[in-house]
Design a protein around this motif. Structure first.
Motif, PDB file in Angstrom:
ATOM      1  N   ALA A 274       9.974  21.695  59.227  1.00  0.00           N
ATOM      2  CA  ALA A 274       8.900  20.736  58.991  1.00  0.00           C
ATOM      3  C   ALA A 274       7.388  21.202  59.497  1.00  0.00           C
ATOM      4  O   ALA A 274       6.376  20.918  58.653  1.00  0.00           O
ATOM      5  N   ARG A 275       7.278  21.938  60.672  1.00  0.00           N
ATOM      6  CA  ARG A 275       6.100  22.387  60.986  1.00  0.00           C
ATOM      7  C   ARG A 275       5.670  23.463  60.190  1.00  0.00           C
ATOM      8  O   ARG A 275       4.365  23.405  60.013  1.00  0.00           O
ATOM      9  N   SER A 276       6.129  24.107  59.553  1.00  0.00           N
ATOM     10  CA  SER A 276       5.643  24.867  58.522  1.00  0.00           C
ATOM     11  C   SER A 276       4.792  24.228  57.461  1.00  0.00           C
ATOM     12  O   SER A 276       3.636  24.556  57.080  1.00  0.00           O
ATOM     13  N   TYR A 277       5.605  23.110  56.975  1.00  0.00           N
ATOM     14  CA  TYR A 277       5.017  22.354  55.945  1.00  0.00           C
ATOM     15  C   TYR A 277       3.812  21.607  56.272  1.00  0.00           C
ATOM     16  O   TYR A 277       2.734  21.444  55.773  1.00  0.00           O
ATOM     17  N   TYR A 278       3.924  20.960  57.553  1.00  0.00           N
ATOM     18  CA  TYR A 278       2.847  20.514  58.115  1.00  0.00           C
ATOM     19  C   TYR A 278       1.603  21.308  58.270  1.00  0.00           C
ATOM     20  O   TYR A 278       0.478  20.617  58.175  1.00  0.00           O
TER      21      TYR A 278
END
Length: 419
Positions: A274-278
């Protein structure tokens, strides 16, 4: 004679339906009886008589006959019902539909051909025809004509027709939710991967999947089914962005796809992904803000991106990084409020930022700073309620602010103020 005939009938319901279908072919002609039963079985809500005037000759190659149709309808009378305001002739129970599919339509190629023929007939109707609006996409799916379905959904459709197409696509995904992977979701996602699609068509298709279709699925489809859809849109938007790197439209919707994937992986319990996409969403949002610093929309998008990362860092137990992102969002929203002090949307966004910081300071054990932020949010929400006293949304927001302050005063040992 009647008792003798009844005694020779099959004892099982399934075999009785097969007997009845064969009998109608003997009495009314195989081509018409088969075509009428098959067309009705492939429909979702039956057909109006004007539809059958076109569909039966197309399916049989024979001319329409009022008398023959009346006789045929009488032969199916125990299993037919005329439904709704449009007067659609449909089977009265699901067993008959299943029997026709089993006896008349075991060949998947024949089913696809009939669906394609029905789609042709529906597409020839005026755009405001209710059956065209609700059923055309359903039969394009049934015909497995992916290119035609993609181009249709991305075309200039009036609101009712666009909504009907979206509901058919959502229904196709939800109908296969018992599968892993979901073949319905994979089918819809494959529309976004068609190499034959024009760039503009691909862009519109991505937009409608990321907004209309994803919204329709959010309460009923599994997260994995939605992930495959958004991943396909992201892949297509990456390709479009690579071909036209100066297009802000492609860049913005690519950032939306990253944001949606971040939300979905949070729900799947995969915060690292999720952090990578955000972070990829944030990078695009920052670039768009730099390229169009005057744009309020890009500024608001960027504030949302900062808040998403802030929420994730709270979940990951990294309050310092959460505060850093929340502060960035707050600064943008304060600036937007100053630029448009009468905007209710910007005012509400700002109150959300104050509440997020208030919640964070409660976690950090800083009640004075939490109260300061909660008070700011409360003041904005009281003002919004005064400006729009009939708004249920603003009333609910205000109640949430009162509750947050109440909880804070309980923790501070001030029960009177909490009450």
């Amino acid at each position: 004679m009647l008792v003798d005939v009844a005694g020779k009938l099959p004892a099982e319901v399934e075999a009785l339906h097969a007997y009845m279908l064969e009998r109608t072919k003997e009495l009314y002609g195989e081509s018409w009886a088969r075509a009428f039963a098959s067309l009705t079985a492939l429909s979702r809500t039956g057909w109006r008589e004007p539809d059958l005037r076109r569909l039966l000759p197309a399916a049989t190659g024979e001319e329409w006959s009022e008398l023959r149709f009346a006789a045929l309808r009488r032969g199916f009378r125990a299993h037919l019902v005329e439904r709704g305001a449009l007067g659609q002739w449909d089977f009265s129970h699901a067993q008959m539909r299943a029997a026709v599919e089993r006896c008349n339509l075991p060949d998947s190629d024949r089913r696809r051909r009939l669906h394609a023929m029905i789609a042709d007939q529906l597409e020839s109707l005026p755009p405001d025809d209710p059956l065209r609006q609700t059923e055309l996409m359903y039969h394009l799916i049934g015909s497995d004509d992916r290119l035609r379905a993609a181009r249709y959904y991305a075309s200039r459709l009036a609101e009712a027709e666009r909504a009907g197409a979206m509901r058919a696509l959502a229904g196709h995904i939800l109908a296969h939710e018992g599968q892993d992977p979901n073949s319905g979701s994979e089918w819809v996602a494959s529309l976004l991967e068609l190499e034959e699609l024009e760039q503009r068509t691909s862009y519109v298709l991505c937009e409608r999947c990321l907004f209309d279709l994803l919204d329709a699925l959010q309460d009923d489809a599994r997260v994995k089914s939605r992930v495959s859809l958004v991943e396909a849109a992201r892949g297509r938007l990456l390709d479009l962005h690579a071909r036209a790197p100066d297009s802000v439209e492609y860049a913005r919707y690519l950032s939306v796809s990253y944001n949606n994937l971040g939300d979905l992986y949070v729900r799947l319990g995969e915060p690292a992904r999720a952090r990578s996409y955000y972070e990829q969403n944030l990078a695009i949002a920052e670039e768009l803000r730099r390229r169009a610093s005057h744009s309020a929309q890009y500024a608001r998008d960027l504030s949302v991106s900062y808040n998403k990362l802030g929420d994730l860092y709270v979940r990951l137990g990294e309050p310092a990084r959460a505060r850093e992102n929340y502060d960035q969002a707050l600064a943008i929203r304060e600036q937007l409020r100053r630029r448009a002090p009468d905007s209710a949307e910007y005012a509400r966004d700002l109150s959300v930022s104050y509440n997020k910081l208030g919640d964070l300071y409660v976690r950090l054990g800083e009640p004075a700073r939490a109260r300061e932020n909660y008070d700011q949010a409360l003041a904005i929400r009281e003002q919004l309620r005064r400006r729009a006293p009939d708004s249920a949304e603003y009333a609910r927001d205000l109640s949430v602010s009162y509750e947050r302050l109440g909880d804070l005063y309980v923790s501070l040992g001030e029960p009177a103020r909490a009450r």
